[in-house]
Design an enzyme around this catalytic site. Structure first.
Site, PDB file in Angstrom:
ATOM      1  N   HIS A 196      65.318  19.910  27.710  1.00  0.00           N
ATOM      2  CA  HIS A 196      65.636  21.267  27.219  1.00  0.00           C
ATOM      3  C   HIS A 196      67.155  21.412  27.047  1.00  0.00           C
ATOM      4  O   HIS A 196      67.631  21.962  26.053  1.00  0.00           O
ATOM      5  CB  HIS A 196      65.165  22.341  28.199  1.00  0.00           C
ATOM      6  CG  HIS A 196      63.715  22.728  28.086  1.00  0.00           C
ATOM      7  ND1 HIS A 196      63.118  23.081  26.886  1.00  0.00           N
ATOM      8  CD2 HIS A 196      62.747  22.842  29.029  1.00  0.00           C
ATOM      9  CE1 HIS A 196      61.835  23.383  27.108  1.00  0.00           C
ATOM     10  NE2 HIS A 196      61.593  23.248  28.393  1.00  0.00           N
ATOM     11  N   HIS A 208      61.988  16.723  31.926  1.00  0.00           N
ATOM     12  CA  HIS A 208      61.579  17.791  31.004  1.00  0.00           C
ATOM     13  C   HIS A 208      62.695  18.835  30.907  1.00  0.00           C
ATOM     14  O   HIS A 208      63.071  19.258  29.802  1.00  0.00           O
ATOM     15  CB  HIS A 208      60.272  18.414  31.521  1.00  0.00           C
ATOM     16  CG  HIS A 208      59.799  19.621  30.778  1.00  0.00           C
ATOM     17  ND1 HIS A 208      58.804  19.572  29.829  1.00  0.00           N
ATOM     18  CD2 HIS A 208      60.189  20.925  30.843  1.00  0.00           C
ATOM     19  CE1 HIS A 208      58.600  20.798  29.344  1.00  0.00           C
ATOM     20  NE2 HIS A 208      59.437  21.642  29.945  1.00  0.00           N
ATOM     21  N   GLU A 209      63.267  19.219  32.040  1.00  0.00           N
ATOM     22  CA  GLU A 209      64.345  20.215  32.030  1.00  0.00           C
ATOM     23  C   GLU A 209      65.612  19.646  31.375  1.00  0.00           C
ATOM     24  O   GLU A 209      66.288  20.332  30.602  1.00  0.00           O
ATOM     25  CB  GLU A 209      64.642  20.707  33.453  1.00  0.00           C
ATOM     26  CG  GLU A 209      63.469  21.427  34.132  1.00  0.00           C
ATOM     27  CD  GLU A 209      62.950  22.611  33.323  1.00  0.00           C
ATOM     28  OE1 GLU A 209      63.734  23.257  32.613  1.00  0.00           O
ATOM     29  OE2 GLU A 209      61.735  22.890  33.395  1.00  0.00           O
ATOM     30  N   GLU A 264      58.465  23.294  24.231  1.00  0.00           N
ATOM     31  CA  GLU A 264      57.844  22.708  25.422  1.00  0.00           C
ATOM     32  C   GLU A 264      57.336  21.302  25.142  1.00  0.00           C
ATOM     33  O   GLU A 264      57.557  20.377  25.911  1.00  0.00           O
ATOM     34  CB  GLU A 264      56.691  23.597  25.914  1.00  0.00           C
ATOM     35  CG  GLU A 264      57.149  24.866  26.600  1.00  0.00           C
ATOM     36  CD  GLU A 264      58.180  24.576  27.663  1.00  0.00           C
ATOM     37  OE1 GLU A 264      57.999  23.625  28.438  1.00  0.00           O
ATOM     38  OE2 GLU A 264      59.195  25.285  27.701  1.00  0.00           O
TER      39      GLU A 264
HETATM   40 ZN   LIG Z   1      59.993  23.608  29.589  1.00  0.00          ZN
END
Ligand SMILES: [Zn+2]
Length: 257
Positions: A125, A121-122, A186
């Site tokens: 980003h 997830h990071e 997100e």
């Molecule tokens: Zn996030």
């Protein structure tokens, strides 16, 4: 005194850039992301204690490098840090792929598949430059954008102003690194992260177990404080993408058999 100096510097920089509000948001190159990220990384590392050995550290480096390898971004200077703070279940990423995981996250990440949920997830980003975009979007007056441009020598300012702005930027960078992402970012990071972890050979179903556990605990990663996607919405998004992620996982040459 330090506080006064800080506010004076910020005031000065506002003044210096009030005329720059129309400068279009800079298109930031990977090299620039790397250097912004490296600068922020130094700032963060001067403020937190990190762990450089042991099982959890090896897990962070192992999962991080496996996910970075399938990300296709060899131009990023990937780095993986384990922050020694068992009270904080958090993770974040800086531009150019500097991933920070707090040791408290291991209260919820029971194995490498679940750790991969957060790390991927990071990484997502970072791939989408959400940190840079967030800064550009939120600083409508163009302050951060102008700071970046000054840092890169784009704007024509004198040396003193450039130095002042660089100091302010250095202070702001540490305040800004936990700036919340938008809800859309997100969900996008969830979606991209799910495919990345599957490609790297981690079981994407761990995303459901991890977020369910995390949701039940009432724990919230600080970056989600104001923009946390509705947990039901997040799970629904992951479930919708799961068949595709499972197909990628089945084909992954990195899958443990
Ligand atoms: Zn996030």
């Amino acid at each position: 005194m330090k506080k006064l100096l800080t506010s004076t510097l910020i005031g000065l920089s506002m003044l210096a850039f009030s005329g720059c509000a129309n400068v279009p948001a800079a298109k930031v190159s990977p090299q620039q992301e790397n250097s912004i990220g490296a600068q922020q990384e130094r700032q963060v590392l001067s403020k937190v204690r990190t762990i450089h050995s042991g099982r959890l550290y090896r897990a962070v480096v192992n999962v991080g490098s496996r996910i970075a390898r399938v990300s296709g971004r060899r131009d990023f200077r990937w780095r993986y840090h384990l922050v020694d703070n068992p009270k904080v279940a958090n993770a974040f990423v800086l531009p150019g792929g500097k991933v920070f995981v707090y040791s408290g996250l291991f209260r919820y990440a029971a194995n490498e598949d679940e750790l991969a949920v957060v790390v991927a997830h990071e990484v997502a980003h970072a791939l989408k430059s959400h940190g840079i975009k967030g800064a550009q979007r939120q600083q409508k007056a163009g302050l951060i954008g102008a700071l970046l441009q000054v840092g890169m020598g784009v704007a024509g300012v004198n040396q003193n102003t450039a130095q002042t702005v660089t100091q302010v930027y250095r202070q702001g960078a540490t305040l800004g690194y936990l700036r919340p992402h938008s809800r859309e970012q997100e969900l996008e990071a969830d979606s991209i992260g799910l495919m990345l972890m599957a490609k790297a050979g981690y079981d994407p179903r761990a995303a459901l177990s991890f977020w369910n556990k995390f949701g039940r605990s009432g724990q919230r990663i600080p970056e989600y404080l104001s923009t946390h996607p509705n947990p039901g919405h997040r799970i629904a998004n992951l479930k919708r993408l799961m068949p595709k992620a499972l197909a990628i996982y089945q084909r992954s040459p990195y899958r443990r058999r």
